[in-house]
Design an enzyme around this catalytic site. Structure first.
Site, PDB file in Angstrom:
ATOM      1  N   ASP A 191       0.848  -1.189   0.000  1.00  0.00           N
ATOM      2  CA  ASP A 191       0.000   0.000   0.000  1.00  0.00           C
ATOM      3  C   ASP A 191       0.887   1.243   0.000  1.00  0.00           C
ATOM      4  O   ASP A 191       2.120   1.150   0.076  1.00  0.00           O
ATOM      5  CB  ASP A 191      -0.954   0.008   1.200  1.00  0.00           C
ATOM      6  CG  ASP A 191      -2.301   0.665   0.861  1.00  0.00           C
ATOM      7  OD1 ASP A 191      -2.301   1.648   0.111  1.00  0.00           O
ATOM      8  OD2 ASP A 191      -3.335   0.195   1.360  1.00  0.00           O
ATOM      9  N   GLY A 211       4.382   1.288  -1.917  1.00  0.00           N
ATOM     10  CA  GLY A 211       4.404   1.482  -3.356  1.00  0.00           C
ATOM     11  C   GLY A 211       3.060   1.889  -3.913  1.00  0.00           C
ATOM     12  O   GLY A 211       2.064   2.004  -3.184  1.00  0.00           O
ATOM     13  N   ASP A 212       3.041   2.115  -5.211  1.00  0.00           N
ATOM     14  CA  ASP A 212       1.863   2.563  -5.942  1.00  0.00           C
ATOM     15  C   ASP A 212       1.475   1.473  -6.934  1.00  0.00           C
ATOM     16  O   ASP A 212       2.271   1.104  -7.804  1.00  0.00           O
ATOM     17  CB  ASP A 212       2.198   3.861  -6.675  1.00  0.00           C
ATOM     18  CG  ASP A 212       1.026   4.459  -7.428  1.00  0.00           C
ATOM     19  OD1 ASP A 212       0.060   3.728  -7.746  1.00  0.00           O
ATOM     20  OD2 ASP A 212       1.061   5.667  -7.721  1.00  0.00           O
ATOM     21  N   PHE A 213       0.249   0.947  -6.815  1.00  0.00           N
ATOM     22  CA  PHE A 213      -0.120  -0.192  -7.664  1.00  0.00           C
ATOM     23  C   PHE A 213      -0.350   0.179  -9.126  1.00  0.00           C
ATOM     24  O   PHE A 213      -0.571  -0.698  -9.951  1.00  0.00           O
ATOM     25  CB  PHE A 213      -1.304  -0.981  -7.103  1.00  0.00           C
ATOM     26  CG  PHE A 213      -2.529  -0.183  -6.716  1.00  0.00           C
ATOM     27  CD1 PHE A 213      -3.060   0.798  -7.534  1.00  0.00           C
ATOM     28  CD2 PHE A 213      -3.173  -0.456  -5.516  1.00  0.00           C
ATOM     29  CE1 PHE A 213      -4.200   1.493  -7.188  1.00  0.00           C
ATOM     30  CE2 PHE A 213      -4.318   0.236  -5.148  1.00  0.00           C
ATOM     31  CZ  PHE A 213      -4.829   1.214  -5.990  1.00  0.00           C
ATOM     32  N   HIS A 230     -13.331  -1.352  -7.333  1.00  0.00           N
ATOM     33  CA  HIS A 230     -14.527  -0.522  -7.482  1.00  0.00           C
ATOM     34  C   HIS A 230     -14.237   0.972  -7.307  1.00  0.00           C
ATOM     35  O   HIS A 230     -15.082   1.806  -7.624  1.00  0.00           O
ATOM     36  CB  HIS A 230     -15.642  -0.977  -6.529  1.00  0.00           C
ATOM     37  CG  HIS A 230     -15.417  -0.654  -5.085  1.00  0.00           C
ATOM     38  ND1 HIS A 230     -16.391  -0.852  -4.126  1.00  0.00           N
ATOM     39  CD2 HIS A 230     -14.341  -0.154  -4.408  1.00  0.00           C
ATOM     40  CE1 HIS A 230     -15.936  -0.478  -2.946  1.00  0.00           C
ATOM     41  NE2 HIS A 230     -14.696  -0.064  -3.093  1.00  0.00           N
TER      42      HIS A 230
END
Length: 315
Positions: A191, A211-213, A230
């Site tokens: 996350d 991190g950044d997904f 969603h």
């Protein structure tokens, strides 16, 4: 079809915002906590939480008419099972639903454009990053229902020695519950850096990775995204799934504890949550066909698409 009178159906919808706001007020004041030891006169509670006694009495009286708190004697209120939940992350949910989310909903229209970024000058996730207290409250709210989600995850087929990456896993509460049920697994909570967490509480079998997904995810065997997709429109959701597909092994799996919109007129909470996603970020809940299209477009083959758990494998 409902057997309730049409007027009652409309009235419950019309007054909904008042109930939402009332819950937020008492949650932010900590009224349920003030009643933790038993019923008390409303004047005493008002003094403790810093509220006007008459206003607080009227708030509690209205909520009690729907089973949240109970007036056990005139002017004396106690908790009920529903109000007790406000002492947990449900109180944080009330804070959001009756606070900034309610203000956002007031500006929501049929244009298809999410009002939150226009109102707050940033997308929802950037706004959370700028407000650490709100981020912590959001992560606590997201813990609610983790036991049920973990139970559903535990019932799917596991080899037993996999590394599970919980993408957007927040404070790791879901992964802790899953690994408690599946002792052979190891886990990674992935996350953003600003996520509020206690890494020592994760235990020896779980690692937190920042991190950044949209950019990368850690290598693993099974990727879990619990009510993450969603939040995003199809373009951004596909980008997340493709990032995961690029990191996954050839036999990698994807598991999504998420909702599947059902056709027909039966009540389904996700049909209302769908509107919140549209208002906050332009995201959406999805039906079976929409899930299938999304997964296949990102390089996954759907295995099951059921309300509560969606599973796919790399192809």
């Amino acid at each position: 079809m409902s057997t309730r009178a049409p007027e009652s159906q409309l009235w419950d919808l019309l007054r909904g915002a008042l109930g939402t706001r009332a819950l937020a007020i008492v949650a932010d004041l900590g009224v349920a906590e003030a009643l933790a030891e038993g019923p008390r006169p409303v004047e005493d509670v008002a003094r403790e939480v810093g509220a006007d006694p008459d206003a607080l009495h009227r708030l509690l009286r209205a909520l009690a008419s729907d089973g949240v708190f109970a007036e056990v004697e005139p002017g004396q209120f106690g908790n009920t099972p529903a109000s007790e939940l406000l002492r947990t992350g449900w109180g944080d949910f009330a804070h959001f639903f009756g606070g900034d989310w309610l203000r956002t909903a007031a500006e929501f229209d049929a244009s298809g454009e999410p009002p939150f970024p226009q109102m707050f000058g940033a997308d929802f996730w950037s706004w959370l990053a700028e407000h650490p207290d709100e981020r912590a409250a959001f992560d606590r709210a997201m813990e609610q229902g983790k036991e049920g989600r973990a139970e559903r995850l535990a019932t799917i087929e596991w080899r037993g020695d996999e590394t599970v990456v919980d993408v957007g896993g927040g404070n790791g509460s879901l992964l802790r519950e899953l690994l408690r049920r599946q002792p052979g697994l190891r886990g990674i909570v992935f996350d953003l850096p600003e996520t509020v967490r206690d890494e020592e509480a994760l235990g020896a079998r779980i690692e937190f990775v920042e991190g950044d997904f949209f950019e990368r995810v850690p290598p693993g065997d099974v990727y879990v995204l619990s009510t993450i997709i969603h939040d995003w429109d199809d373009e951004r959701a596909t980008a997340i799934l493709r990032t995961i597909r690029a990191a996954a092994p050839p036999d990698g799996r994807l598991v999504l504890p998420d909702s599947v919109i059902q056709s027909g007129n039966e009540p389904q909470g996700s049909k209302w949550l769908d509107l919140l996603m549209l208002a906050l970020s332009g995201g959406r809940e999805r039906n079976e066909a929409q899930w299938r299209t999304l997964l296949e477009g990102a390089g996954f083959e759907p295995v099951q698409i059921e309300d509560g758990v969606i599973e796919a494998r790399c192809r």
